[in-house]
Structures are given as C-alpha cells and as structure tokens.
Design a protein around this motif. Structure first.
Motif, PDB file in Angstrom:
ATOM      1  N   UNK A  38      24.485 -78.821  29.143  1.00 23.61           N
ATOM      2  CA  UNK A  38      25.837 -78.348  28.835  1.00 23.61           C
ATOM      3  C   UNK A  38      25.913 -76.821  28.892  1.00 23.61           C
ATOM      4  N   UNK A  39      24.889 -76.167  28.411  1.00 30.73           N
ATOM      5  CA  UNK A  39      24.853 -74.697  28.401  1.00 30.73           C
ATOM      6  C   UNK A  39      24.938 -74.131  29.814  1.00 30.73           C
ATOM      7  N   UNK A  40      24.368 -74.822  30.780  1.00 28.53           N
ATOM      8  CA  UNK A  40      24.348 -74.332  32.153  1.00 28.53           C
ATOM      9  C   UNK A  40      25.668 -74.542  32.878  1.00 28.53           C
ATOM     10  N   UNK A  41      26.577 -75.308  32.300  1.00 27.12           N
ATOM     11  CA  UNK A  41      27.866 -75.526  32.954  1.00 27.12           C
ATOM     12  C   UNK A  41      28.687 -74.245  33.007  1.00 27.12           C
ATOM     13  N   UNK A  42      28.444 -73.328  32.073  1.00 29.37           N
ATOM     14  CA  UNK A  42      29.107 -72.021  32.096  1.00 29.37           C
ATOM     15  C   UNK A  42      28.114 -70.997  32.639  1.00 29.37           C
ATOM     16  N   UNK A  43      28.231 -70.735  33.925  1.00 28.45           N
ATOM     17  CA  UNK A  43      27.321 -69.790  34.551  1.00 28.45           C
ATOM     18  C   UNK A  43      27.818 -68.376  34.336  1.00 28.45           C
TER      19      UNK A  43
END
Length: 103
Positions: free
Chosen positions: A20-25
């Motif tokens: 989930x954290x990587x969805x906001x690049x």
C-alpha cells in the motif's frame, strides 16, 4: 536494460501494508531511464513476509542518477521509515539483463 531488486522482509501479515505504501510514489516514474516498477510478494514463507521491489532501467547510469536525485532522497527520508516498525530488514540485488523475451 538494468534491474534492481530490494527484498524487504516484514513481520508476518504485513506485506499488504508495505505494498500500500508503494502506491503513492514520489517521482521515480519521471526519472530519466526508468522503465517500470513491480512489487512481488513472496509466497510460502513461514516466519515472515517478503516484498520484492523490482525496478527496471534503461541502463545502470539511469539507476545511479535516480539514487542521487532529490526525488530519491524524499522517497527515502528517515521520517517515513520510522513508521515502518514492521520491517525486519532488506537485501538489494542488481542485474544486467542478458535476455528478455515478450509475448
């Protein structure tokens, strides 16, 4: 092409939170030479979960330029990492692509 992977070990059950954290690049997709980012969740591990962050670049120089960029620094600021108390460790690997076949 050049591929870099970061195998991140997390506490059991926490792979979805890391994904989930990587969805906001924070800018990698605008980096010169960047081709793609993939997240792979390892199956079948008993003691922990693992998320493998795979980035593909046109060449090694493009990856190195990314690691020296302001966008890279912002993406890896310590304040973000402090919230990730479920991370157990990581190991990075890099590869020169010798062969690539597509459908």
């Amino acid at each position: 092409m050049y591929v870099v992977t970061n195998a991140i070990r997390v506490k059991k059950g926490y792979a979805p939170q890391l994904v989930e954290r990587f969805k906001e690049r924070k800018g990698i997709e605008q980096s010169t030479g960047f081709i793609r980012l993939e997240l792979l969740v390892t199956e079948g591990l008993e003691d922990h979960d693992e998320v493998r962050v795979c980035t593909t670049w046109e060449n090694k120089d493009s990856f190195i330029a990314w690691t020296k960029s302001e966008a890279f620094r912002k993406a890896h600021e310590q304040k973000d990492r402090e919230r990730l108390d479920f991370v157990l460790g990581n190991e990075m690997f890099s590869y020169k692509v010798a062969l690539s076949v597509e459908a």
